[in-house]
Design a protein around this motif. Structure first.
Motif: not given
Length: 226
Positions: A139-141, A144, A153, A155, A165-166, A170
């Motif tokens: 996971y990363s920005a 996501s 995860f 992109h 998601e969201d 996280v």
């Protein structure tokens, strides 16, 4: 009584136990040892040629303080037992999985209310390690979206409905990083959010294990932890 037990030496096995369903005090006491999630030391007659073996001796190996009497912890334990049962298809030894499960039940028994509430999520995410389909925590920005088909995860939003998601993505990443059950104390979630994640993780298992089906303990857990 015919029982299914996950053993350290032989994996999942079926055994015939005599004298458990008798109405005497002795028989009633024996039945208590074979409740779901009970941990026992066994002496068994084992034959690779038989699908049903016999137990010679049995006694507690660890006596729970709370799981068999606390309604919430018992509901979590039953969920864990069902999840294990659905994953264990072959009677082969898996000592690493055995010790992971043993340690998980002991931690659940000793856990606080917050840890117990998050424990089904923790167990459901870490159990796949032993079956070869653990979610990759990349996971990363940018990455996501959690693609439940791929177990990683990405992109881009997947072109199917099985993704997170969201905040769900996280928190899943945070849970994957959680190696010690006591760390679950710091993950604050409300009941509805936990419920949504649990049903999403059920979907993940169904996508990766043939004939997984629906979990019977999940609706009960949803109500108990509410």
């Amino acid at each position: 009584m015919i029982i299914t037990i996950f053993t350290e030496l032989f994996g999942v096995q079926s055994y015939l136990v005599n004298g458990v369903r008798t109405t005497s005090k002795k028989g009633s006491g024996k039945a208590n040892l074979f409740q779901p999630s009970a941990m026992l030391d066994l002496v068994v007659y084992h034959s690779e040629l038989k699908q049903l073996n016999r137990i010679k001796e049995f006694r507690w190996s660890y006596l729970y303080n709370h799981i068999l009497s606390d309604v919430r912890k018992n509901a979590v334990a039953l969920f864990m037992v069902e999840l294990l049962t659905k994953c264990l298809k072959q009677p082969e030894p898996n000592p690493d999985l055995f010790h992971f499960a043993e340690d998980a039940f002991i931690h659940l028994d000793k856990s606080s209310e917050m840890v117990a509430a998050n424990f089904p999520l923790f167990f459901a995410l870490h159990l796949p390690v032993f079956f070869g389909f653990r979610i990759s925590d990349n996971y990363s920005a940018i990455n996501s979206f959690l693609d439940l088909h791929e177990g990683s995860f990405t992109h881009e939003q997947p072109h199917h409905p099985h993704f997170l998601e969201d905040k769900q993505a996280v928190i899943t990443s945070q849970l994957l990083k959680t190696m010690k059950p006591e760390e679950l104390e710091d993950i604050k979630l409300n009941h509805d959010f936990r419920r949504q994640l649990l049903f999403a993780y059920e979907t993940y298992y169904a996508l990766h294990i043939h004939d997984f089906g629906k979990m019977k303990t999940l609706p009960v857990l949803k109500e108990i932890l509410g």
